[in-house]
Scaffold this active site. Structure first.
Site, PDB file in Angstrom:
ATOM      1  N   GLY A   1       0.899  -1.308  -0.050  1.00 47.76           N
ATOM      2  CA  GLY A   1      -0.059  -0.159   0.022  1.00 47.76           C
ATOM      3  C   GLY A   1       0.974   1.182  -0.076  1.00 47.76           C
TER       4      GLY A   1
ATOM      5  N   GLN B   1      -6.800   9.106   4.028  1.00 47.95           N
ATOM      6  CA  GLN B   1      -6.021   9.315   5.072  1.00 47.95           C
ATOM      7  C   GLN B   1      -4.369   8.951   4.649  1.00 47.95           C
ATOM      8  OE1 GLN B   1      -6.594   6.045   8.333  1.00 47.95           O
ATOM      9  NE2 GLN B   1      -8.186   5.450   6.823  1.00 47.95           N
ATOM     10  N   ARG B   2      -4.310   8.088   3.883  1.00 45.59           N
ATOM     11  CA  ARG B   2      -3.067   7.504   3.305  1.00 45.59           C
ATOM     12  C   ARG B   2      -2.480   8.433   2.487  1.00 45.59           C
ATOM     13  NH1 ARG B   2      -3.261   1.249   1.252  1.00 45.59           N
ATOM     14  NH2 ARG B   2      -3.384   2.107  -0.953  1.00 45.59           N
TER      15      ARG B   2
ATOM     16  N   THR C   1       5.372   2.060   5.737  1.00 51.43           N
ATOM     17  CA  THR C   1       3.980   1.567   6.142  1.00 51.43           C
ATOM     18  C   THR C   1       3.336   2.452   7.004  1.00 51.43           C
ATOM     19  OG1 THR C   1       2.670  -0.461   6.824  1.00 51.43           O
ATOM     20  CG2 THR C   1       5.000  -0.284   7.934  1.00 51.43           C
ATOM     21  N   VAL C   2       2.051   2.662   6.782  1.00 56.43           N
ATOM     22  CA  VAL C   2       1.159   3.605   7.547  1.00 56.43           C
ATOM     23  C   VAL C   2       0.767   2.803   8.606  1.00 56.43           C
ATOM     24  CG1 VAL C   2       0.171   5.029   5.697  1.00 56.43           C
ATOM     25  CG2 VAL C   2      -0.847   2.695   6.115  1.00 56.43           C
ATOM     26  N   ASP C   3       0.892   1.059   8.586  1.00 56.66           N
ATOM     27  CA  ASP C   3       0.637   0.227   9.516  1.00 56.66           C
ATOM     28  C   ASP C   3       1.711   0.535  11.059  1.00 56.66           C
ATOM     29  OD1 ASP C   3      -1.383  -0.580   8.477  1.00 56.66           O
ATOM     30  OD2 ASP C   3      -0.237  -2.460   7.556  1.00 56.66           O
TER      31      ASP C   3
END
Lengths: 419, 419
Positions: free
Chosen positions: B13, B299-300, B142-144
């Site tokens: 992503g 958001q991302r 990573t946004v995670d």
């Protein structure tokens, strides 16, 4: 003779810039303290007047008033409360006059959309109808952009910018992923009656940004077969497709897309909006992987991305409302008058409330492209100036620094009132 | 001996700042053209290497490379494609070596999250396992926010800022309306396994912003009764309540909130996310009017609101990856090492891929408040520096000016390959 005080209130759904209008009203009134006494703000809109919950804005520091210009939401509280006609509810109008008399109020500034313009019109008629001298000026505000006379409505330009930017950003994202993953992105936007906000999604694409955006307008009856064919063609050409769907998009029989008769396991009516409906429809028919978003309040509260044009006009209209009052006007609304598209030039004019209340300005059909899924050059020429310029709020610790006002209420002089 | 070329690819992503890392890689490689030849970018990630779809970044102007720093998404295309182990799919690794040999590639920069770190580790082992000399460096993204070793992962800080700001702005909106209208606002955010992003919603409130935010973390089993009581208490105290729900929020039996067994009129499985489920649950039990939003890709992709800290670190990590390669390193990842919270100080260090691949960094439970619905001071101290500072993109005609790269592919030297 003492100078008269002013009443100001915010009405209906709030926006990113309604407080900029409040700032314009209060700052301008302060500059004319020889003619306008104190501005009393209604706590929660007109209800504040009825309940005699009046916020004394003279207690607010100049710095806090200035900060209203960059603070979203309604700093004094807003309300959804439509006053009935004088004939149907004289009791409420009598109460307004009592409160205005008790606090020497001679100016009434009402900051809202179409319904509020109607309330303001009724108040403006109190002079003739009930012998109470008051000047009522409406300050336009609505993300729906549906007030007549004015070129546009404060609040709309910032929502338009938010939707245009968000659609562009999400489209860049999907374009990156579409070779092996998500090919469809659906964004649901506000606008139950008119497609002004949905149209702004069309600004995501331009000469330097060849983005496939399919817009579902409330003005265009939904045709599933044609829509799916359009989306499929975009995916085959671009590898992906972005869809902006208005919450007001509906079938020929008037049923909204969002009303799919969906039931949860308890038999409750469906939960979702139009975006998941559209996304799943595409998945079922074409098999493409999707993502969807619902912007909801984020779009109208996004002061961090307000358009400079919108902020300037919101302020200018608040200022002009006071100036109209000083000129002795009643039953009017200051309005933005556009004199040129490119470069965008405008000045403040005004209109009569009788020509504004209960008149809804729809989006011209010539703003929608022939296939029904895009915007025309005329629409782009109208919209583009409204998103022009950035007006960033100050930040502290990585967060926008908005002002929260203490609501210091005036001492009450009257007995309580039941709404 | 000719200098070796480099391969760079984006994986998984995309984020608002992964292109800032690409910018760091390419600009730094250009400064060392005596040691690194051309950077070839894989079109759509590792698939670009397998299919020999290589973008010649030497054809990209310095200005366009610089513009990557402020452009969201993956400018070279990303992919969701996990390579199997060497034992299970030697054919793909043989192909990689063929492509690398054909184009004289000696450096492999892979920009992604946990799965990608695993791919990068496997490529780094090609030297020993298959006698092919290559230096493989992972660039974290990573946004995670779930990679170990590094203080945080590029992409996360900007999502955190977006969620914190959006929650604050929407809360201001609801606070204005709650006297007569909406009392509940629910925002659904990403994070299926860990509550990092949901936690950022807690930053909406601070000493100057007394906002009731209730967070539903994936780390905390959902307890409907306790949740409703918490929300009701907030509404009674504040007049409204904002709720940030992670898409990963679930019941004790592991069922996600979003999986409500909802069926549409055709019997299709439910359409919506967790936000409408939570909103309707409150409406049914407490009767409060609600609004809900699902941020999803917004958001991302929201480069318009990226944190300066995030952009700087994304760039620095891309730069550091090239520097590690120049130092002769293999199988490593540059990482952000935090040395102080306040003021936030950090430098670039590195970790071994064997300690990073397939290790998921969860959010510490001490970051969640005792009642399970908020963040602790320790969490705030960790998060706050990551959203610090603004790094606005340039605008033109009211819209952010992002770069879209032409994908000029190298002439192929090898026969076609089937994935």
């Amino acid at each position: 003779m003492t100078v008269k005080n002013a009443f100001y209130a915010q009405s209906g759904g709030v926006t990113a810039v309604i407080n900029a209008s409040a700032c314009g009203v209060i700052e301008t009134a302060r500059q004319h303290s020889d003619k306008i006494g104190t501005v009393y703000a209604g706590q929660n809109g007109i209800i504040g007047a009825l309940l005699e919950n009046l916020i004394d804005t003279s207690k607010i520091s100049d710095a806090d008033v200035a900060a209203l210009r960059h603070t979203p939401s309604g700093a004094f509280g807003s309300c959804r409360y439509k006053m009935k006609s004088l004939e149907k509810n004289k009791r409420e109008y009598d109460r307004l006059i009592e409160v205005f008399k008790a606090h020497n109020i001679g100016y009434f500034f009402y900051n809202g959309g179409g319904d509020s313009a109607d309330t303001c019109l009724k108040v403006s008629q109190l002079a003739d109808a009930m012998g109470f001298p008051i000047q009522a000026i409406h300050v336009p505000k609505t993300v729906d952009n549906d007030l007549p006379v004015t070129d546009n409505c404060p609040g709309f330009g910032s929502v338009a910018k938010y939707i245009a930017v968000s659609t562009r950003e999400a489209s860049y994202d999907v374009a990156s992923m579409c070779a092996t993953s998500t090919k469809i992105f659906v964004l649901e936007v506000m606008g139950r009656h008119a497609g002004w906000i949905a149209a702004a999604g069309g600004l995501a694409a331009d000469a330097s940004n060849d983005i496939p955006v399919v817009i579902l307008f409330p003005e265009v009856e939904f045709n599933q077969e044609k829509f799916l064919a359009t989306v499929d063609a975009k995916v085959k050409q671009y590898g992906y497709c972005s869809i902006v769907v208005s919450e007001g998009c509906h079938y020929p029989d008037g049923t909204f897309l969002a009303e799919q008769g969906t039931r949860d396991s308890f038999g409750h009516a469906q939960l979702g909006g139009a975006a998941p409906v559209v996304a799943n429809m595409i998945k079922d028919a074409l098999g493409y992987k999707f993502h969807w978003a619902v912007a909801d309040y984020l779009q109208r509260a996004a002061r961090h991305l307000s358009s400079k044009s919108d902020v300037e006009q919101a302020y200018a209209l608040g200022k002009a409302a006071v100036e109209l009052a000083l000129e002795g006007k009643n039953s009017v609304m200051p309005a933005v008058i556009r004199t040129s598209n490119n470069p965008y030039t405008w000045h403040i004019g005004s209109g009569e409330l009788k020509d504004i209340a209960n008149v809804e300005k729809m989006m011209p059909l010539e703003y929608i492209s022939e296939d029904g899924y895009g915007i025309t050059d005329a629409c782009r020429e109208y919209l583009q100036p409204l998103i022009e310029g950035e007006d960033y709020p100050p930040y502290e610790n990585g967060m926008p620094k908005y002002v929260t006002l203490k609501h210091e209420l005036l001492d009450k002089k009257l007995p309580a009132f039941e709404l």
